[in-house]
Design a protein around this motif. Structure first.
Motif, PDB file in Angstrom:
ATOM      1  N   TYR A  47       0.855  -1.193   0.000  1.00 46.32           N
ATOM      2  CA  TYR A  47       0.000   0.000   0.000  1.00 46.32           C
ATOM      3  C   TYR A  47       0.894   1.247   0.000  1.00 46.32           C
ATOM      4  N   ASN A  49       0.674   4.190  -1.224  1.00 43.68           N
ATOM      5  CA  ASN A  49       0.052   5.514  -1.094  1.00 43.68           C
ATOM      6  C   ASN A  49      -0.686   5.700   0.221  1.00 43.68           C
ATOM      7  N   ALA A  50      -0.650   4.682   1.067  1.00 40.73           N
ATOM      8  CA  ALA A  50      -1.360   4.751   2.345  1.00 40.73           C
ATOM      9  C   ALA A  50      -0.372   5.067   3.469  1.00 40.73           C
ATOM     10  N   LYS A  51      -0.902   5.706   4.482  1.00 39.76           N
ATOM     11  CA  LYS A  51      -0.122   6.021   5.673  1.00 39.76           C
ATOM     12  C   LYS A  51      -0.583   5.098   6.799  1.00 39.76           C
ATOM     13  N   LYS A  76      -4.540   4.820   6.236  1.00 41.23           N
ATOM     14  CA  LYS A  76      -5.336   5.902   5.674  1.00 41.23           C
ATOM     15  C   LYS A  76      -4.759   6.233   4.303  1.00 41.23           C
ATOM     16  N   GLU A  77      -5.636   6.179   3.295  1.00 43.66           N
ATOM     17  CA  GLU A  77      -5.254   6.511   1.929  1.00 43.66           C
ATOM     18  C   GLU A  77      -6.276   7.504   1.406  1.00 43.66           C
ATOM     19  N   ASN A  78      -5.808   8.725   1.163  1.00 42.18           N
ATOM     20  CA  ASN A  78      -6.695   9.847   0.831  1.00 42.18           C
ATOM     21  C   ASN A  78      -7.675  10.019   1.988  1.00 42.18           C
ATOM     22  N   SER A  79      -8.969   9.894   1.749  1.00 44.10           N
ATOM     23  CA  SER A  79      -9.936  10.051   2.836  1.00 44.10           C
ATOM     24  C   SER A  79     -10.445   8.699   3.329  1.00 44.10           C
ATOM     25  N   LYS A  80      -9.943   7.616   2.764  1.00 43.97           N
ATOM     26  CA  LYS A  80     -10.388   6.268   3.130  1.00 43.97           C
ATOM     27  C   LYS A  80      -9.500   5.698   4.238  1.00 43.97           C
ATOM     28  N   GLU A  81     -10.132   5.181   5.288  1.00 42.69           N
ATOM     29  CA  GLU A  81      -9.423   4.490   6.358  1.00 42.69           C
ATOM     30  C   GLU A  81      -9.859   3.034   6.351  1.00 42.69           C
TER      31      GLU A  81
END
Length: 109
Positions: A47, A49-51, A76-81
Motif C-alpha cells: 500500500y 500511497n497509504a499512511k 489511511k489513503e486519501n480520505s479512506k481508512e
C-alpha cells in the motif's frame, strides 16, 4: 565552597550517572520485533500511497514447525481508512520468514 564540592561529587559518582546506552539496555526488545518490522515494511510496499496510522501486535501461534505472528494495522489513503491484518509466517529453526499474508477489513460499526 562546600556546595561546589558536593555538586562535583554528585556528578562524579558513577552510580548516579545515567547514559542513553544504559537506559536502552534496560528496555527489553520483544521477540516479535523482527516480524513487526517486516510486517510494516511489506505493508508499505503493498500500500505505497497509504499512511500507517495505528498498529497492534495480536500474538504469535505455532503451526507445525512454523510460527505465525499476526499484526493489525490501520491505514489511511486519501480520505479512506481501513484495517489490514498482516500474518507473518516464519520458520522456527532458521528464523527466516516464509510468507506474508494480508487481509483488509472495514471499521467495525
Amino acid at each position: 565552597m562546600k556546595l561546589f564540592v558536593a555538586i562535583g561529587l554528585l556528578f562524579a559518582n558513577p552510580l548516579t550517572t545515567i547514559t542513553p546506552s544504559t537506559v536502552a539496555m534496560d528496555k527489553e526488545i520483544p521477540a516479535y520485533a523482527k516480524w513487526s518490522r517486516l510486517a510494516l515494511k511489506e505493508t508499505t510496499k503493498k500500500y505505497p500511497n497509504a499512511k500507517i496510522i495505528d498498529y497492534l501486535y495480536m500474538g504469535t501461534v505455532p503451526q507445525d514447525d512454523k510460527m505465525i505472528a499476526t499484526f493489525q494495522l490501520w491505514l489511511k489513503e486519501n480520505s479512506k481508512e481501513f484495517g489490514v491484518r498482516v500474518k507473518v509466517t516464519y520458520d522456527t529453526v532458521s528464523q527466516q520468514y516464509v510468507n506474508v499474508e494480508f487481509e483488509e477489513f472495514a471499521r467495525p460499526v
